[in-house]
Design an enzyme around this catalytic site. Structure first.
Site, PDB file in Angstrom:
ATOM      1  N   ARG A 224       1.140  -1.492  -0.101  1.00 38.63           N
ATOM      2  CA  ARG A 224      -0.146   0.182   0.114  1.00 38.63           C
ATOM      3  C   ARG A 224       0.600   1.439  -0.270  1.00 38.63           C
ATOM      4  NH1 ARG A 224      -3.657  -2.473  -1.542  1.00 38.63           N
ATOM      5  NH2 ARG A 224      -5.710  -3.424  -0.647  1.00 38.63           N
TER       6      ARG A 224
ATOM      7  N   HIS B   6      -1.119   0.367 -10.004  1.00 40.92           N
ATOM      8  CA  HIS B   6      -1.996  -0.296  -8.885  1.00 40.92           C
ATOM      9  C   HIS B   6      -2.651  -1.265 -10.177  1.00 40.92           C
ATOM     10  CE1 HIS B   6      -3.935  -0.565  -4.134  1.00 40.92           C
ATOM     11  NE2 HIS B   6      -3.459  -1.106  -5.193  1.00 40.92           N
TER      12      HIS B   6
END
Length: 317
Positions: A232, A279
């Site tokens: 993350r 991502h």
């Protein structure tokens, strides 16, 4: 909030992002919503007991939770659930998608790692200019790779590192034995970081890991070391990373950033020795068959009253 254990007759008690025949539950009456367009009607939402959040569309799903008074299980299709936890209604069991993204994310971690070490971004830019530029690059062979986070994704990354003749160090929240070698606790991280030529982040975002990779962590990394983040974005202090990248001391390969999406004009876009992917670690052809297997198994366990897999939090947990 009171949550009855049985649904009323009529509307379905299960809300899925895929048709039941695709999940392998054609005989099950369900409602289908893939996160696009209008939400299901109120009678359906009021009856839902088992809700599978559409992948990458959690933001659209969050407002529906307070309209589901009978909800008992919230099944994420992401490995990380930091975006869902603050909105989880009391008494609802939250399950993540542990195992679904292992292959995809591990593949991308290795892709970013090798591309950054071998200078692939420079080759692409040279190709765009039609310029033949050679030179020497760093091999993964004989390097030391530190895996920070050793859940199923971290272990999958290591399996893909095995043929590359590198040393692997493993760190997780707690120490334990693993098939490939010992996993050391986070308390030993400070001593391990200076040994690594490559640091790969695969840990979840929690209060403990937010900003874990800060100025002190980065300063402890070797000169010319590579940081790979498929975890993350907020695990890394972006300002501290930019400072090291700006000095040219470290390199980075990032599938996740903070902020995210990375806005136009953000200095990370043009930071030296930095490779960015948007991502996409878990979003590959490997996702869907694994997601469908997870949903099917969870539904079978739910309907049989058996314990669910991948429970993050909930009643009795």
């Amino acid at each position: 909030m009171s949550r009855p254990s049985t649904a009323p007759a009529g509307p379905p008690a299960v809300l899925l992002p895929y048709p039941p025949e695709q999940v392998g539950a054609a005989d099950l009456a369900v409602a289908v919503w893939d996160g696009r367009g209008a939400a299901p009607p109120e009678p359906v939402l009021r009856a839902v007991e088992f809700f599978v959040v559409p992948y990458t569309r959690g933001a659209a799903a969050l407002p529906l939770l307070e309209r589901m008074p009978r909800l008992r299980v919230l099944q994420s299709l992401s490995a990380g659930v930091d975006d869902l936890l603050p909105f989880l209604p009391p008494g609802v069991t939250l399950c993540n998608a542990r195992g679904v993204h292992d292959a995809s994310t591990a593949e991308l971690a290795l892709t970013l790692l090798l591309a950054a070490l071998r200078g692939v971004p420079g080759f692409v830019r040279a190709q765009d200019r039609e310029v033949w530029e050679g030179g020497s690059a760093t091999a993964l062979a004989d390097r030391t790779v530190l895996l920070v986070g050793y859940g199923s994704i971290g272990a999958a990354v290591e399996e893909r590192l095995v043929p590359f003749e590198c040393e692997v160090l493993r760190v997780a929240r707690t120490a334990r034995a693993a098939p490939r070698g010992p996993v050391r606790p986070l308390t030993e991280l400070t001593a391990l970081v200076p040994r690594a030529d490559v640091v790969v982040l695969t840990l979840p975002l929690t209060a403990q890991t937010r900003g874990l990779v800060d100025a002190r962590f980065l300063a402890a990394m070797k000169d010319d070391a590579l940081l790979v983040n498929v975890a993350r974005g907020a695990v890394v202090d972006t300002a501290a990373l930019l400072a090291e990248l700006g000095r040219g001391r470290l390199a980075a390969a990032l599938d996740v950033t903070d902020p995210e999406p990375l806005p136009p004009g953000h200095p990370l876009w043009r930071a030296p020795r930095t490779l960015i992917s948007p991502h996409v670690g878990g979003n590959s052809s490997a996702f869907l068959p694994r997601a469908l297997r997870l949903i099917r198994g969870q539904l079978e366990r739910f309907l049989a009253g058996e314990p669910l897999d991948n429970v993050v939090t909930g009643p009795g947990n």
